[in-house]
Structure formats: C-alpha cells, structure tokens
Scaffold this motif. Structure first.
Motif, PDB file in Angstrom:
ATOM      1  N   LEU A 145       0.818  -1.136   0.123  1.00  0.00           N
ATOM      2  CA  LEU A 145      -0.217  -0.228  -0.108  1.00  0.00           C
ATOM      3  C   LEU A 145       0.833   1.145   0.221  1.00  0.00           C
ATOM      4  O   LEU A 145       1.740   1.241   0.826  1.00  0.00           O
ATOM      5  CB  LEU A 145      -0.902   0.043   1.336  1.00  0.00           C
ATOM      6  N   GLY A 146       0.561   2.160  -0.837  1.00  0.00           N
ATOM      7  CA  GLY A 146       1.178   3.397  -0.885  1.00  0.00           C
ATOM      8  C   GLY A 146       2.411   3.499  -1.729  1.00  0.00           C
ATOM      9  O   GLY A 146       3.308   4.480  -1.620  1.00  0.00           O
ATOM     10  N   PHE A 183       4.280  -8.319  -1.765  1.00  0.00           N
ATOM     11  CA  PHE A 183       4.308  -7.667  -0.154  1.00  0.00           C
ATOM     12  C   PHE A 183       3.009  -7.174   0.422  1.00  0.00           C
ATOM     13  O   PHE A 183       2.535  -6.178  -0.348  1.00  0.00           O
ATOM     14  CB  PHE A 183       5.472  -6.594  -0.310  1.00  0.00           C
ATOM     15  N   SER A 184       2.866  -7.177   1.529  1.00  0.00           N
ATOM     16  CA  SER A 184       1.614  -7.031   2.343  1.00  0.00           C
ATOM     17  C   SER A 184       0.453  -6.920   1.344  1.00  0.00           C
ATOM     18  O   SER A 184      -0.179  -7.983   0.929  1.00  0.00           O
ATOM     19  CB  SER A 184       2.097  -5.508   2.729  1.00  0.00           C
ATOM     20  N   GLN A 185      -0.261  -5.803   1.068  1.00  0.00           N
ATOM     21  CA  GLN A 185      -1.334  -5.849   0.361  1.00  0.00           C
ATOM     22  C   GLN A 185      -1.144  -6.535  -1.122  1.00  0.00           C
ATOM     23  O   GLN A 185      -2.100  -7.159  -1.553  1.00  0.00           O
ATOM     24  CB  GLN A 185      -1.819  -4.325  -0.091  1.00  0.00           C
ATOM     25  N   GLY A 186      -0.155  -6.569  -1.691  1.00  0.00           N
ATOM     26  CA  GLY A 186       0.220  -7.050  -2.727  1.00  0.00           C
ATOM     27  C   GLY A 186       0.409  -8.557  -2.665  1.00  0.00           C
ATOM     28  O   GLY A 186       0.216  -9.381  -3.601  1.00  0.00           O
ATOM     29  N   GLY A 187       0.765  -8.974  -1.531  1.00  0.00           N
ATOM     30  CA  GLY A 187       0.542 -10.318  -1.229  1.00  0.00           C
ATOM     31  C   GLY A 187      -0.712 -11.078  -1.202  1.00  0.00           C
ATOM     32  O   GLY A 187      -0.922 -12.260  -1.567  1.00  0.00           O
ATOM     33  N   PRO A 226       4.249  -4.270  12.978  1.00  0.00           N
ATOM     34  CA  PRO A 226       3.164  -3.398  13.644  1.00  0.00           C
ATOM     35  C   PRO A 226       1.880  -3.392  12.782  1.00  0.00           C
ATOM     36  O   PRO A 226       0.788  -2.983  13.136  1.00  0.00           O
ATOM     37  CB  PRO A 226       3.716  -2.265  14.205  1.00  0.00           C
ATOM     38  N   ILE A 227       2.198  -3.479  11.466  1.00  0.00           N
ATOM     39  CA  ILE A 227       1.199  -3.074  10.577  1.00  0.00           C
ATOM     40  C   ILE A 227       0.357  -4.327  10.252  1.00  0.00           C
ATOM     41  O   ILE A 227      -0.839  -4.455  10.152  1.00  0.00           O
ATOM     42  CB  ILE A 227       2.069  -2.670   9.321  1.00  0.00           C
ATOM     43  N   VAL A 228       1.054  -5.585  10.020  1.00  0.00           N
ATOM     44  CA  VAL A 228       0.237  -6.709   9.387  1.00  0.00           C
ATOM     45  C   VAL A 228       1.073  -7.639  10.624  1.00  0.00           C
ATOM     46  O   VAL A 228       1.939  -8.388  10.435  1.00  0.00           O
ATOM     47  CB  VAL A 228       0.515  -7.310   8.168  1.00  0.00           C
ATOM     48  N   PRO A 229       0.413  -7.687  11.656  1.00  0.00           N
ATOM     49  CA  PRO A 229       0.930  -8.760  12.872  1.00  0.00           C
ATOM     50  C   PRO A 229       1.226 -10.283  12.336  1.00  0.00           C
ATOM     51  O   PRO A 229       0.559 -10.486  11.486  1.00  0.00           O
ATOM     52  CB  PRO A 229      -0.070  -8.439  13.833  1.00  0.00           C
ATOM     53  N   GLU A 230       2.140 -10.566  12.929  1.00  0.00           N
ATOM     54  CA  GLU A 230       2.745 -11.992  12.770  1.00  0.00           C
ATOM     55  C   GLU A 230       1.422 -13.061  12.849  1.00  0.00           C
ATOM     56  O   GLU A 230       1.595 -13.982  12.074  1.00  0.00           O
ATOM     57  CB  GLU A 230       3.738 -12.281  13.368  1.00  0.00           C
ATOM     58  N   GLU A 277       5.789 -23.294   3.262  1.00  0.00           N
ATOM     59  CA  GLU A 277       6.679 -22.993   4.171  1.00  0.00           C
ATOM     60  C   GLU A 277       6.732 -21.866   4.772  1.00  0.00           C
ATOM     61  O   GLU A 277       6.393 -20.607   4.344  1.00  0.00           O
ATOM     62  CB  GLU A 277       8.271 -23.049   3.541  1.00  0.00           C
ATOM     63  N   TYR A 278       7.084 -21.855   6.222  1.00  0.00           N
ATOM     64  CA  TYR A 278       6.768 -20.487   6.955  1.00  0.00           C
ATOM     65  C   TYR A 278       8.114 -19.961   7.417  1.00  0.00           C
ATOM     66  O   TYR A 278       8.547 -20.893   8.259  1.00  0.00           O
ATOM     67  CB  TYR A 278       5.828 -20.535   7.782  1.00  0.00           C
ATOM     68  N   THR A 279       8.569 -18.629   7.366  1.00  0.00           N
ATOM     69  CA  THR A 279       9.903 -18.322   7.912  1.00  0.00           C
ATOM     70  C   THR A 279       9.768 -16.998   8.383  1.00  0.00           C
ATOM     71  O   THR A 279       9.175 -16.023   7.906  1.00  0.00           O
ATOM     72  CB  THR A 279      10.878 -18.458   7.002  1.00  0.00           C
ATOM     73  N   THR A 280      10.216 -16.746   9.668  1.00  0.00           N
ATOM     74  CA  THR A 280      10.000 -15.537  10.426  1.00  0.00           C
ATOM     75  C   THR A 280      11.436 -14.613  10.482  1.00  0.00           C
ATOM     76  O   THR A 280      12.467 -15.338  10.692  1.00  0.00           O
ATOM     77  CB  THR A 280       9.400 -15.417  11.807  1.00  0.00           C
ATOM     78  N   TYR A 281      11.451 -13.360  10.577  1.00  0.00           N
ATOM     79  CA  TYR A 281      12.930 -12.646  10.828  1.00  0.00           C
ATOM     80  C   TYR A 281      12.537 -11.674  11.779  1.00  0.00           C
ATOM     81  O   TYR A 281      11.407 -11.163  11.982  1.00  0.00           O
ATOM     82  CB  TYR A 281      12.952 -12.034   9.446  1.00  0.00           C
ATOM     83  N   PRO A 282      13.520 -11.284  12.397  1.00  0.00           N
ATOM     84  CA  PRO A 282      13.442 -10.290  13.643  1.00  0.00           C
ATOM     85  C   PRO A 282      13.588  -9.052  12.868  1.00  0.00           C
ATOM     86  O   PRO A 282      14.245  -7.904  13.244  1.00  0.00           O
ATOM     87  CB  PRO A 282      14.649 -10.534  14.596  1.00  0.00           C
ATOM     88  N   MET A 283      12.056  -8.585  12.406  1.00  0.00           N
ATOM     89  CA  MET A 283      12.075  -7.197  11.587  1.00  0.00           C
ATOM     90  C   MET A 283      10.586  -6.904  11.657  1.00  0.00           C
ATOM     91  O   MET A 283       9.840  -7.429  12.153  1.00  0.00           O
ATOM     92  CB  MET A 283      12.528  -7.419  10.219  1.00  0.00           C
ATOM     93  N   ASP A 284      10.289  -5.768  11.389  1.00  0.00           N
ATOM     94  CA  ASP A 284       8.996  -5.094  11.279  1.00  0.00           C
ATOM     95  C   ASP A 284       8.575  -5.302  10.077  1.00  0.00           C
ATOM     96  O   ASP A 284       8.818  -6.153   9.523  1.00  0.00           O
ATOM     97  CB  ASP A 284       9.171  -3.494  11.793  1.00  0.00           C
ATOM     98  N   HIS A 285       7.736  -4.271   9.664  1.00  0.00           N
ATOM     99  CA  HIS A 285       6.870  -4.368   8.251  1.00  0.00           C
ATOM    100  C   HIS A 285       7.955  -4.071   7.146  1.00  0.00           C
ATOM    101  O   HIS A 285       7.739  -2.917   6.581  1.00  0.00           O
ATOM    102  CB  HIS A 285       5.724  -3.597   8.341  1.00  0.00           C
ATOM    103  N   SER A 286       8.759  -4.865   6.942  1.00  0.00           N
ATOM    104  CA  SER A 286       9.709  -4.536   5.809  1.00  0.00           C
ATOM    105  C   SER A 286      10.381  -5.960   5.304  1.00  0.00           C
ATOM    106  O   SER A 286       9.651  -6.783   5.451  1.00  0.00           O
ATOM    107  CB  SER A 286      10.786  -3.656   6.517  1.00  0.00           C
ATOM    108  N   VAL A 287      11.490  -5.891   4.635  1.00  0.00           N
ATOM    109  CA  VAL A 287      12.257  -7.147   4.147  1.00  0.00           C
ATOM    110  C   VAL A 287      13.604  -6.815   4.655  1.00  0.00           C
ATOM    111  O   VAL A 287      14.029  -5.596   5.121  1.00  0.00           O
ATOM    112  CB  VAL A 287      12.194  -7.007   2.627  1.00  0.00           C
ATOM    113  N   CYS A 288      14.310  -7.943   4.977  1.00  0.00           N
ATOM    114  CA  CYS A 288      15.865  -7.641   5.506  1.00  0.00           C
ATOM    115  C   CYS A 288      16.612  -8.654   4.294  1.00  0.00           C
ATOM    116  O   CYS A 288      16.126  -9.620   3.692  1.00  0.00           O
ATOM    117  CB  CYS A 288      15.879  -8.308   6.698  1.00  0.00           C
TER     118      CYS A 288
END
Length: 220
Positions: free
Chosen positions: A25-26, A116-120, A170-174, A192-203
């Motif tokens: 979005l945006g 990503f996000s809305q696009g996802g 904080p935008i799309v909670p895990e 497959e599900y993978t998490t990262y120590p990040m916020d609403h972004s990519v790393c």
C-alpha cells in the motif's frame, strides 16, 4: 480495471522465466526493483522481473487519501475489512500480465508470483486461482484476504508456497502470517513459513532466501 503499468527488468536477454512482484500500500513498482541484484541469481540466468504499479484510489483507513492501492482497506482490525471486489479486479489485472508472459513464450511453470503486504493478498488470489501451473508463490509480510472465497485451480494444487513475516510487524501482525499458513493448509497446500526479527519490511536474510527459492523453483 484498466491494464496495469509496470517496470520491466531483465537479468539477461531472451528471458526463460518471469517473476511478477507486487508492492504494498502506498508504494509503487519501484519499491522492489533494487532487490534484483541482491538475489544472488546465477550470472547467466535470464529472468524477466515485472513490478506492476497499483492504481491510485481513496483508502478509507488513511482518511480517504488517494494513493497507490490494490484495494481499499476499510478497517484495520485483526482480520482486516477490505473491498474484496477491488482485490479481485486487481487479481484479474495481474492474471492478464501472466497471460502476456505466456504469449511471449514463457511457460507457466516458469512464472513465480510474489507480493508484499497488500500485494501479497492479491498474489495469493492470483496464483491459487490461475488456470495453468505456476512455478511458485511468495508471500511477504501479508495475509490471506480471500481464504474463504478463493476457488483454487486444479492446475495449482501442488503449488510451492513460501511465506515470510517479521515477528515485530506492527502493520500486519505476525498472527496474520501464521493464520494464512493455517488457511493454506486447510485448503490442502503445504506452505513453508519463515520469520525474521524485523518489522513491516524486508531484510537481507529474507532476500537471500527469496533468491534461493527462485533458483530452486526456476531451476536456475
């Protein structure tokens, strides 16, 4: 919806595979364009990346401000209240981009859809319902908005799905990422599900993992 405008980037002449990557979005198609060189694809890989631009529309949760959006978000509760009709229109427009790749000689089994996000949320609808087998589906910090209404295509019943999410988003909670994985499984998929120590972004670690997914699925 009119035809989507987009950015096209090819890693080498005469591409043999395509990645269609939807922004959030945006944002715009330029959002993920810089990621391509960071994916670690082989030097001789010929991949066409398509980064579509979402149309501008009023977004309710942002006070009705017009901005690039794949659909309106009417409320930011845990499950999101969205304009599903607009999402389906966006999904149809993206499907036409896939059809355009088929017309240029790219086999459907060498096309990956990412978002990503809305696009996802749009990418989920597109890939599961597309009538020909795709190479894979990538969901980045997103949610499964049409889980209760999507009509999966038999051609994509074995679709490889990779979901990534930030644990501090904080935008799309895990919790929404976890829920989407459960919804996929209820539909018979094995994501497959993978998490990262990040916020609403990519790393960087996520980008490296995406590159590996593309190499594996596109046999690069």
């Amino acid at each position: 919806m009119t035809e989507l405008s987009y950015i096209k980037r090819e890693t080498n002449p005469n591409p043999t595979a395509t990645v269609i990557w939807l922004h959030g979005l945006g944002a715009s198609g330029h959002d993920f364009e810089p990621v391509v060189p960071e994916l670690g694809l082989p030097a001789d890989a010929a991949v066409r990346f398509i980064f579509p631009h979402a149309p501008e529309m009023p977004v309710t949760v942002n006070g009705g401000l017009r901005m690039p959006a794949w659909y309106d978000i009417k409320a930011m509760d845990i499950d999101r209240v969205i304009d599903t009709e607009q999402l389906l229109q966006s999904a149809e427009a993206v499907s036409r981009l896939i059809e355009g790749e088929l017309a240029q000689g790219i086999d459907s089994s060498r096309i990956v859809v990412a978002g990503f996000s809305q696009g996802g949320a749009v990418a989920y609808q597109v890939a599961l319902s597309f009538a020909k087998p795709l190479a894979g589906l990538l969901g980045l910090s997103t949610y499964f908005a049409t889980a209760d209404t999507v009509e999966p295509s038999q051609a994509n019943r074995e679709l490889p799905i990779q979901v990534y999410h930030g644990v501090y988003d904080p935008i799309v909670p895990e919790a929404l990422g976890q829920k989407s994985v459960a919804q996929f499984r209820e539909l018979g998929y094995e994501p497959e599900y993978t998490t990262y120590p990040m916020d609403h972004s990519v790393c960087l670690e996520e980008i490296v993992a995406i590159g590996q997914f593309l190499r594996d699925r596109l046999k690069l």
